[in-house]
Motif scaffolding. Structure first.
Motif, PDB file in Angstrom:
ATOM      1  N   PHE A 157       0.844  -1.179   0.000  1.00  0.00           N
ATOM      2  CA  PHE A 157       0.000   0.000   0.000  1.00  0.00           C
ATOM      3  C   PHE A 157       0.885   1.236   0.000  1.00  0.00           C
ATOM      4  O   PHE A 157       1.962   1.241   0.582  1.00  0.00           O
ATOM      5  CB  PHE A 157      -0.915   0.005   1.233  1.00  0.00           C
ATOM      6  CG  PHE A 157      -1.933  -1.090   1.182  1.00  0.00           C
ATOM      7  CD1 PHE A 157      -3.209  -0.837   0.702  1.00  0.00           C
ATOM      8  CD2 PHE A 157      -1.624  -2.374   1.586  1.00  0.00           C
ATOM      9  CE1 PHE A 157      -4.147  -1.849   0.635  1.00  0.00           C
ATOM     10  CE2 PHE A 157      -2.556  -3.399   1.523  1.00  0.00           C
ATOM     11  CZ  PHE A 157      -3.822  -3.129   1.044  1.00  0.00           C
ATOM     12  N   ARG A 158       0.419   2.276  -0.667  1.00  0.00           N
ATOM     13  CA  ARG A 158       1.145   3.536  -0.738  1.00  0.00           C
ATOM     14  C   ARG A 158       0.386   4.596   0.045  1.00  0.00           C
ATOM     15  O   ARG A 158      -0.778   4.855  -0.208  1.00  0.00           O
ATOM     16  CB  ARG A 158       1.310   3.984  -2.191  1.00  0.00           C
ATOM     17  CG  ARG A 158       2.039   5.320  -2.287  1.00  0.00           C
ATOM     18  CD  ARG A 158       2.507   5.613  -3.664  1.00  0.00           C
ATOM     19  NE  ARG A 158       3.499   4.596  -4.002  1.00  0.00           N
ATOM     20  CZ  ARG A 158       3.917   4.351  -5.225  1.00  0.00           C
ATOM     21  NH1 ARG A 158       3.457   5.037  -6.221  1.00  0.00           N
ATOM     22  NH2 ARG A 158       4.800   3.409  -5.452  1.00  0.00           N
ATOM     23  N   ILE A 197       4.958   6.901   0.829  1.00  0.00           N
ATOM     24  CA  ILE A 197       5.611   5.833   1.572  1.00  0.00           C
ATOM     25  C   ILE A 197       4.929   4.530   1.189  1.00  0.00           C
ATOM     26  O   ILE A 197       3.709   4.413   1.287  1.00  0.00           O
ATOM     27  CB  ILE A 197       5.498   6.073   3.089  1.00  0.00           C
ATOM     28  CG1 ILE A 197       6.133   7.417   3.459  1.00  0.00           C
ATOM     29  CG2 ILE A 197       6.136   4.932   3.868  1.00  0.00           C
ATOM     30  CD1 ILE A 197       5.879   7.843   4.887  1.00  0.00           C
ATOM     31  N   THR A 198       5.709   3.540   0.772  1.00  0.00           N
ATOM     32  CA  THR A 198       5.171   2.244   0.383  1.00  0.00           C
ATOM     33  C   THR A 198       5.474   1.232   1.478  1.00  0.00           C
ATOM     34  O   THR A 198       6.616   1.126   1.922  1.00  0.00           O
ATOM     35  CB  THR A 198       5.794   1.781  -0.943  1.00  0.00           C
ATOM     36  OG1 THR A 198       5.529   2.774  -1.939  1.00  0.00           O
ATOM     37  CG2 THR A 198       5.215   0.448  -1.385  1.00  0.00           C
ATOM     38  N   VAL A 199       4.428   0.526   1.931  1.00  0.00           N
ATOM     39  CA  VAL A 199       4.596  -0.461   3.005  1.00  0.00           C
ATOM     40  C   VAL A 199       3.828  -1.730   2.673  1.00  0.00           C
ATOM     41  O   VAL A 199       2.804  -1.687   2.005  1.00  0.00           O
ATOM     42  CB  VAL A 199       4.107   0.079   4.370  1.00  0.00           C
ATOM     43  CG1 VAL A 199       4.934   1.249   4.822  1.00  0.00           C
ATOM     44  CG2 VAL A 199       2.656   0.464   4.329  1.00  0.00           C
ATOM     45  N   PRO A 200       4.310  -2.871   3.156  1.00  0.00           N
ATOM     46  CA  PRO A 200       3.544  -4.111   2.991  1.00  0.00           C
ATOM     47  C   PRO A 200       2.341  -4.110   3.933  1.00  0.00           C
ATOM     48  O   PRO A 200       2.324  -3.403   4.954  1.00  0.00           O
ATOM     49  CB  PRO A 200       4.535  -5.209   3.365  1.00  0.00           C
ATOM     50  CG  PRO A 200       5.559  -4.542   4.208  1.00  0.00           C
ATOM     51  CD  PRO A 200       5.607  -3.108   3.773  1.00  0.00           C
ATOM     52  N   TYR A 201       1.351  -4.892   3.610  1.00  0.00           N
ATOM     53  CA  TYR A 201       0.125  -4.974   4.397  1.00  0.00           C
ATOM     54  C   TYR A 201       0.416  -5.271   5.867  1.00  0.00           C
ATOM     55  O   TYR A 201      -0.195  -4.693   6.757  1.00  0.00           O
ATOM     56  CB  TYR A 201      -0.788  -6.047   3.805  1.00  0.00           C
ATOM     57  CG  TYR A 201      -2.039  -6.285   4.606  1.00  0.00           C
ATOM     58  CD1 TYR A 201      -3.109  -5.398   4.524  1.00  0.00           C
ATOM     59  CD2 TYR A 201      -2.147  -7.386   5.455  1.00  0.00           C
ATOM     60  CE1 TYR A 201      -4.265  -5.608   5.259  1.00  0.00           C
ATOM     61  CE2 TYR A 201      -3.300  -7.602   6.194  1.00  0.00           C
ATOM     62  CZ  TYR A 201      -4.355  -6.700   6.097  1.00  0.00           C
ATOM     63  OH  TYR A 201      -5.485  -6.908   6.836  1.00  0.00           O
ATOM     64  N   GLU A 253       3.264   1.557  10.550  1.00  0.00           N
ATOM     65  CA  GLU A 253       3.635   2.743   9.774  1.00  0.00           C
ATOM     66  C   GLU A 253       2.706   3.916  10.070  1.00  0.00           C
ATOM     67  O   GLU A 253       3.149   5.055  10.175  1.00  0.00           O
ATOM     68  CB  GLU A 253       3.628   2.424   8.280  1.00  0.00           C
ATOM     69  CG  GLU A 253       4.209   3.515   7.427  1.00  0.00           C
ATOM     70  CD  GLU A 253       5.691   3.751   7.677  1.00  0.00           C
ATOM     71  OE1 GLU A 253       6.153   4.870   7.383  1.00  0.00           O
ATOM     72  OE2 GLU A 253       6.390   2.845   8.155  1.00  0.00           O
ATOM     73  N   MET A 254       1.421   3.653  10.250  1.00  0.00           N
ATOM     74  CA  MET A 254       0.479   4.726  10.611  1.00  0.00           C
ATOM     75  C   MET A 254       0.877   5.364  11.934  1.00  0.00           C
ATOM     76  O   MET A 254       0.838   6.595  12.076  1.00  0.00           O
ATOM     77  CB  MET A 254      -0.943   4.177  10.723  1.00  0.00           C
ATOM     78  CG  MET A 254      -1.605   3.890   9.425  1.00  0.00           C
ATOM     79  SD  MET A 254      -3.276   3.285   9.756  1.00  0.00           S
ATOM     80  CE  MET A 254      -3.803   2.889   8.132  1.00  0.00           C
ATOM     81  N   GLN A 255       1.247   4.551  12.906  1.00  0.00           N
ATOM     82  CA  GLN A 255       1.667   5.073  14.208  1.00  0.00           C
ATOM     83  C   GLN A 255       2.945   5.891  14.079  1.00  0.00           C
ATOM     84  O   GLN A 255       3.082   6.948  14.702  1.00  0.00           O
ATOM     85  CB  GLN A 255       1.869   3.924  15.195  1.00  0.00           C
ATOM     86  CG  GLN A 255       0.576   3.240  15.566  1.00  0.00           C
ATOM     87  CD  GLN A 255       0.789   1.996  16.403  1.00  0.00           C
ATOM     88  OE1 GLN A 255       1.914   1.598  16.672  1.00  0.00           O
ATOM     89  NE2 GLN A 255      -0.310   1.365  16.804  1.00  0.00           N
ATOM     90  N   ILE A 299      -4.551   6.447   1.135  1.00  0.00           N
ATOM     91  CA  ILE A 299      -3.921   5.137   1.134  1.00  0.00           C
ATOM     92  C   ILE A 299      -4.423   4.408  -0.102  1.00  0.00           C
ATOM     93  O   ILE A 299      -5.625   4.280  -0.298  1.00  0.00           O
ATOM     94  CB  ILE A 299      -4.273   4.323   2.397  1.00  0.00           C
ATOM     95  CG1 ILE A 299      -3.827   5.071   3.654  1.00  0.00           C
ATOM     96  CG2 ILE A 299      -3.634   2.940   2.324  1.00  0.00           C
ATOM     97  CD1 ILE A 299      -4.283   4.407   4.939  1.00  0.00           C
ATOM     98  N   SER A 300      -3.487   3.947  -0.928  1.00  0.00           N
ATOM     99  CA  SER A 300      -3.854   3.273  -2.174  1.00  0.00           C
ATOM    100  C   SER A 300      -3.167   1.924  -2.258  1.00  0.00           C
ATOM    101  O   SER A 300      -1.977   1.814  -1.962  1.00  0.00           O
ATOM    102  CB  SER A 300      -3.416   4.107  -3.378  1.00  0.00           C
ATOM    103  OG  SER A 300      -3.934   5.402  -3.304  1.00  0.00           O
TER     104      SER A 300
END
Length: 72
Positions: free
Chosen positions: A7-8, A35-39, A45-47, A59-60
Motif C-alpha cells: 500500500f502507498r 511511503i510504500t509499506v507491505p500490508y 507505519e500509521m503510528q 492510502i492506495s
C-alpha cells in the motif's frame, strides 16, 4: 505462491524530529511524500507517521504482477 500486498501512503506535514533524524532521507516541510509499506506493517507505519507529526492524505493499494498471477 501469493505475492505480498503493498500500500502507498500519501503523507503531508512531516516534521524533522529525533525519529526522522535516524532516516537517511531529508524530510520536506511542505508538499506530499509517498511511503510504500507491505500490508503486514500498515498499522506500525500509521503510528510512526502520527508520531512524526504527519497526516495521511490517502492510502492506495499497489498492484503487483506477482499478486495477479493466475492460479493455474
Amino acid at each position: 505462491m501469493l505475492g505480498t500486498r503493498y500500500f502507498r501512503y500519501e503523507v503531508t506535514g512531516l516534521r524533522q524530529n529525533e525519529e526522522t533524524d535516524r532516516m537517511n532521507a531529508p524530510i520536506r516541510s511542505s508538499g506530499s511524500i509517498f511511503i510504500t509499506v507491505p500490508y503486514s506493517r500498515m498499522n506500525e507505519e500509521m503510528q510512526r507517521i502520527t508520531r512524526m507529526g504527519g497526516q495521511i492524505v490517502s492510502i492506495s493499494p499497489i498492484s503487483t504482477s506477482s499478486a495477479t498471477a493466475a492460479e493455474a
